[in-house]
Design a protein around this motif. Structure first.
Motif, PDB file in Angstrom:
ATOM      1  N   TRP A 138       0.842  -1.207   0.000  1.00 13.71           N
ATOM      2  CA  TRP A 138       0.000   0.000   0.000  1.00 13.71           C
ATOM      3  C   TRP A 138       0.877   1.258   0.000  1.00 13.71           C
ATOM      4  O   TRP A 138       0.630   2.203  -0.758  1.00 13.71           O
ATOM      5  CB  TRP A 138      -0.905  -0.039   1.232  1.00 13.71           C
ATOM      6  CG  TRP A 138      -1.819   1.138   1.394  1.00 13.71           C
ATOM      7  CD1 TRP A 138      -1.498   2.380   1.850  1.00 13.71           C
ATOM      8  CD2 TRP A 138      -3.221   1.175   1.099  1.00 13.71           C
ATOM      9  NE1 TRP A 138      -2.595   3.191   1.873  1.00 13.71           N
ATOM     10  CE2 TRP A 138      -3.683   2.472   1.412  1.00 13.71           C
ATOM     11  CE3 TRP A 138      -4.130   0.239   0.624  1.00 13.71           C
ATOM     12  CZ2 TRP A 138      -5.010   2.858   1.258  1.00 13.71           C
ATOM     13  CZ3 TRP A 138      -5.454   0.623   0.472  1.00 13.71           C
ATOM     14  CH2 TRP A 138      -5.890   1.917   0.780  1.00 13.71           C
ATOM     15  N   VAL A 139       1.904   1.247   0.853  1.00 14.92           N
ATOM     16  CA  VAL A 139       2.796   2.404   0.947  1.00 14.92           C
ATOM     17  C   VAL A 139       3.560   2.602  -0.358  1.00 14.92           C
ATOM     18  O   VAL A 139       3.727   3.736  -0.842  1.00 14.92           O
ATOM     19  CB  VAL A 139       3.770   2.231   2.130  1.00 14.92           C
ATOM     20  CG1 VAL A 139       4.865   3.299   2.097  1.00 14.92           C
ATOM     21  CG2 VAL A 139       3.010   2.296   3.446  1.00 14.92           C
ATOM     22  N   ARG A 140       4.050   1.522  -0.944  1.00 13.18           N
ATOM     23  CA  ARG A 140       4.801   1.645  -2.198  1.00 13.18           C
ATOM     24  C   ARG A 140       3.944   2.287  -3.289  1.00 13.18           C
ATOM     25  O   ARG A 140       4.423   3.138  -4.054  1.00 13.18           O
ATOM     26  CB  ARG A 140       5.287   0.269  -2.644  1.00 13.18           C
ATOM     27  CG  ARG A 140       6.349  -0.341  -1.736  1.00 13.18           C
ATOM     28  CD  ARG A 140       6.918  -1.615  -2.333  1.00 13.18           C
ATOM     29  NE  ARG A 140       7.871  -2.244  -1.424  1.00 13.18           N
ATOM     30  CZ  ARG A 140       7.607  -3.315  -0.690  1.00 13.18           C
ATOM     31  NH1 ARG A 140       6.398  -3.877  -0.754  1.00 13.18           N
ATOM     32  NH2 ARG A 140       8.516  -3.826   0.112  1.00 13.18           N
ATOM     33  N   LYS A 141       2.678   1.872  -3.350  1.00 17.06           N
ATOM     34  CA  LYS A 141       1.785   2.459  -4.348  1.00 17.06           C
ATOM     35  C   LYS A 141       1.543   3.937  -4.058  1.00 17.06           C
ATOM     36  O   LYS A 141       1.455   4.759  -4.981  1.00 17.06           O
ATOM     37  CB  LYS A 141       0.463   1.698  -4.367  1.00 17.06           C
ATOM     38  CG  LYS A 141       0.582   0.286  -4.917  1.00 17.06           C
ATOM     39  CD  LYS A 141      -0.761  -0.427  -4.899  1.00 17.06           C
ATOM     40  CE  LYS A 141      -0.633  -1.848  -5.441  1.00 17.06           C
ATOM     41  NZ  LYS A 141      -1.933  -2.570  -5.409  1.00 17.06           N
ATOM     42  N   ALA A 142       1.429   4.274  -2.759  1.00 18.77           N
ATOM     43  CA  ALA A 142       1.218   5.677  -2.400  1.00 18.77           C
ATOM     44  C   ALA A 142       2.428   6.521  -2.790  1.00 18.77           C
ATOM     45  O   ALA A 142       2.287   7.645  -3.301  1.00 18.77           O
ATOM     46  CB  ALA A 142       0.948   5.793  -0.898  1.00 18.77           C
ATOM     47  N   VAL A 143       3.627   5.985  -2.562  1.00 23.42           N
ATOM     48  CA  VAL A 143       4.850   6.713  -2.913  1.00 23.42           C
ATOM     49  C   VAL A 143       4.947   6.884  -4.421  1.00 23.42           C
ATOM     50  O   VAL A 143       5.270   7.968  -4.932  1.00 23.42           O
ATOM     51  CB  VAL A 143       6.086   5.978  -2.362  1.00 23.42           C
ATOM     52  CG1 VAL A 143       7.371   6.617  -2.894  1.00 23.42           C
ATOM     53  CG2 VAL A 143       6.080   5.998  -0.839  1.00 23.42           C
ATOM     54  N   GLU A 144       4.651   5.813  -5.155  1.00 23.41           N
ATOM     55  CA  GLU A 144       4.712   5.894  -6.618  1.00 23.41           C
ATOM     56  C   GLU A 144       3.676   6.878  -7.151  1.00 23.41           C
ATOM     57  O   GLU A 144       3.950   7.661  -8.069  1.00 23.41           O
ATOM     58  CB  GLU A 144       4.476   4.510  -7.216  1.00 23.41           C
ATOM     59  CG  GLU A 144       5.607   3.536  -6.944  1.00 23.41           C
ATOM     60  CD  GLU A 144       5.270   2.127  -7.395  1.00 23.41           C
ATOM     61  OE1 GLU A 144       4.145   1.937  -7.922  1.00 23.41           O
ATOM     62  OE2 GLU A 144       6.111   1.230  -7.225  1.00 23.41           O
ATOM     63  N   GLY A 145       2.473   6.862  -6.561  1.00 22.44           N
ATOM     64  CA  GLY A 145       1.439   7.788  -7.001  1.00 22.44           C
ATOM     65  C   GLY A 145       1.810   9.230  -6.728  1.00 22.44           C
ATOM     66  O   GLY A 145       1.532  10.121  -7.537  1.00 22.44           O
ATOM     67  N   ARG A 146       2.447   9.468  -5.585  1.00 19.55           N
ATOM     68  CA  ARG A 146       2.852  10.833  -5.255  1.00 19.55           C
ATOM     69  C   ARG A 146       3.910  11.328  -6.225  1.00 19.55           C
ATOM     70  O   ARG A 146       3.896  12.486  -6.654  1.00 19.55           O
ATOM     71  CB  ARG A 146       3.391  10.889  -3.829  1.00 19.55           C
ATOM     72  CG  ARG A 146       3.663  12.305  -3.341  1.00 19.55           C
ATOM     73  CD  ARG A 146       4.289  12.304  -1.973  1.00 19.55           C
ATOM     74  NE  ARG A 146       5.600  11.657  -1.989  1.00 19.55           N
ATOM     75  CZ  ARG A 146       6.419  11.611  -0.941  1.00 19.55           C
ATOM     76  NH1 ARG A 146       6.039  12.131   0.204  1.00 19.55           N
ATOM     77  NH2 ARG A 146       7.593  11.019  -1.036  1.00 19.55           N
ATOM     78  N   LYS A 147       4.836  10.437  -6.597  1.00 19.46           N
ATOM     79  CA  LYS A 147       5.895  10.838  -7.524  1.00 19.46           C
ATOM     80  C   LYS A 147       5.332  11.180  -8.895  1.00 19.46           C
ATOM     81  O   LYS A 147       5.848  12.058  -9.587  1.00 19.46           O
ATOM     82  CB  LYS A 147       6.925   9.713  -7.650  1.00 19.46           C
ATOM     83  CG  LYS A 147       7.772   9.513  -6.404  1.00 19.46           C
ATOM     84  CD  LYS A 147       8.743   8.368  -6.601  1.00 19.46           C
ATOM     85  CE  LYS A 147       9.608   8.172  -5.356  1.00 19.46           C
ATOM     86  NZ  LYS A 147      10.556   7.034  -5.512  1.00 19.46           N
ATOM     87  N   ARG A 148       4.270  10.490  -9.299  1.00 18.58           N
ATOM     88  CA  ARG A 148       3.706  10.737 -10.625  1.00 18.58           C
ATOM     89  C   ARG A 148       2.913  12.035 -10.681  1.00 18.58           C
ATOM     90  O   ARG A 148       2.849  12.695 -11.712  1.00 18.58           O
ATOM     91  CB  ARG A 148       2.801   9.574 -11.030  1.00 18.58           C
ATOM     92  CG  ARG A 148       3.552   8.302 -11.405  1.00 18.58           C
ATOM     93  CD  ARG A 148       2.627   7.350 -12.136  1.00 18.58           C
ATOM     94  NE  ARG A 148       1.476   6.991 -11.313  1.00 18.58           N
ATOM     95  CZ  ARG A 148       1.432   5.923 -10.522  1.00 18.58           C
ATOM     96  NH1 ARG A 148       2.487   5.129 -10.457  1.00 18.58           N
ATOM     97  NH2 ARG A 148       0.360   5.663  -9.815  1.00 18.58           N
ATOM     98  N   THR A 149       2.264  12.395  -9.558  1.00 17.82           N
ATOM     99  CA  THR A 149       1.323  13.522  -9.600  1.00 17.82           C
ATOM    100  C   THR A 149       1.837  14.798  -8.960  1.00 17.82           C
ATOM    101  O   THR A 149       1.342  15.884  -9.269  1.00 17.82           O
ATOM    102  CB  THR A 149       0.014  13.124  -8.901  1.00 17.82           C
ATOM    103  OG1 THR A 149       0.287  12.773  -7.537  1.00 17.82           O
ATOM    104  CG2 THR A 149      -0.623  11.936  -9.603  1.00 17.82           C
ATOM    105  N   ALA A 150       2.787  14.683  -8.041  1.00 14.80           N
ATOM    106  CA  ALA A 150       3.215  15.877  -7.300  1.00 14.80           C
ATOM    107  C   ALA A 150       4.244  16.670  -8.083  1.00 14.80           C
ATOM    108  O   ALA A 150       5.171  16.123  -8.661  1.00 14.80           O
ATOM    109  CB  ALA A 150       3.784  15.469  -5.947  1.00 14.80           C
ATOM    110  N   ALA A 151       4.078  18.004  -8.107  1.00 14.69           N
ATOM    111  CA  ALA A 151       5.070  18.895  -8.709  1.00 14.69           C
ATOM    112  C   ALA A 151       5.988  19.411  -7.622  1.00 14.69           C
ATOM    113  O   ALA A 151       5.605  19.480  -6.456  1.00 14.69           O
ATOM    114  CB  ALA A 151       4.367  20.062  -9.399  1.00 14.69           C
ATOM    115  N   PRO A 152       7.212  19.822  -7.970  1.00  9.06           N
ATOM    116  CA  PRO A 152       8.156  20.313  -6.957  1.00  9.06           C
ATOM    117  C   PRO A 152       7.606  21.521  -6.209  1.00  9.06           C
ATOM    118  O   PRO A 152       7.020  22.422  -6.805  1.00  9.06           O
ATOM    119  CB  PRO A 152       9.386  20.687  -7.792  1.00  9.06           C
ATOM    120  CG  PRO A 152       9.261  19.877  -9.039  1.00  9.06           C
ATOM    121  CD  PRO A 152       7.790  19.771  -9.309  1.00  9.06           C
TER     122      PRO A 152
END
Length: 254
Positions: free
Chosen positions: A222-236
């Protein structure tokens, strides 16, 4: 000679005190009485199982000759004499000679009560052993249902070695799993939020879909998916280390 009977241990013929020598005819007769089955039983024969009734024995002539230290011819002659005197009945086939002691109960009068006691004691021991095994099986099953292994050591909550479990209703994120999530890159705020989402989601999944073998591994995925999702959608610069929106992002939106 006085009448009556007396008990003789079957271990007499293997007692180390007595010399290992050829049997007398009297000793051979006592050996037959001792070797006879005192209750129905099954023995292994050369070509399969042999069913014996009380007072019967079954051996090859060669085996008896070795035990008595006689020749096979002498064994056959002795058995023939016993049969002619109605002391035994003997029937030979390809694999063995089945011997029936005539009037066996007359020779075993003392054993009737003893055998009955032995039967009762053996039956009681068998019943006790079966109940003990049943109790151990029941205890092991209950421990497994409670999340414990058979040896009694507690298994981590939410982990089952054999069958899946639902997420416990009072589940709270263990510290080691929270630390693991932090090491994966989530902030403390995000860890708390993901833990709440994780608990609410899995408590509401119905049926088999909500059953897992290891909830620790499920949390990590669950955490890995959350981290991957954040990397895809979050801007600096959108969120700070606590997961809150930054002023830069807020002012940009304003």
């Amino acid at each position: 000679m006085a009448g009556g009977t007396f008990a003789v241990s079957r271990g007499l013929f293997d007692h180390p005190f007595f010399a290992d020598e050829a049997f007398t005819e009297r000793e051979a007769w006592v050996w037959l009485l001792a070797e006879a089955a005192w209750k129905p039983r099954r023995v292994r024969g050369r070509y399969g199982q042999i069913e014996l009734e009380r007072g019967q024995l079954a051996h090859a002539t060669r085996f008896i000759a070795v035990k008595w230290k006689w020749s096979e011819a002498r064994v056959r002659r002795f058995l023939a004499r016993l049969k002619s005197d109605a002391m035994i009945d003997a029937v030979a086939d390809a694999q063995t000679t089945r011997i029936t002691i005539c009037n066996y109960d007359e020779y075993q009068k003392m054993n009737r009560v003893v055998d009955a006691d032995n039967d009762a004691r053996n039956d009681a021991q068998t019943t006790l052993a079966r109940r003990s095994n049943d109790a151990r099986s029941t205890l092991a099953r209950r421990k497994e249902e409670k999340g414990e292994n058979i040896e009694g050591k507690e298994t981590p909550i939410g982990v089952s070695k054999n069958r899946g479990l639902r997420l416990p209703s009072d589940w709270a994120l263990p510290k080691d799993l929270a630390d693991w999530a932090l090491a994966e890159g989530l902030s403390e705020f995000e860890v708390r939020r993901e833990a709440d989402k994780f608990r609410d989601y899995w408590h509401n999944v119905p049926g088999k879909g909500g059953i897992k073998l290891d909830w620790s591994l499920t949390w990590k995925n669950w955490v890995r998916k959350a981290v991957e999702g954040r990397k895809r959608t979050a801007a600096p610069g959108i969120r700070d280390a606590s997961g809150n929106l930054t002023n830069k992002f807020l002012f940009a939106r304003g």
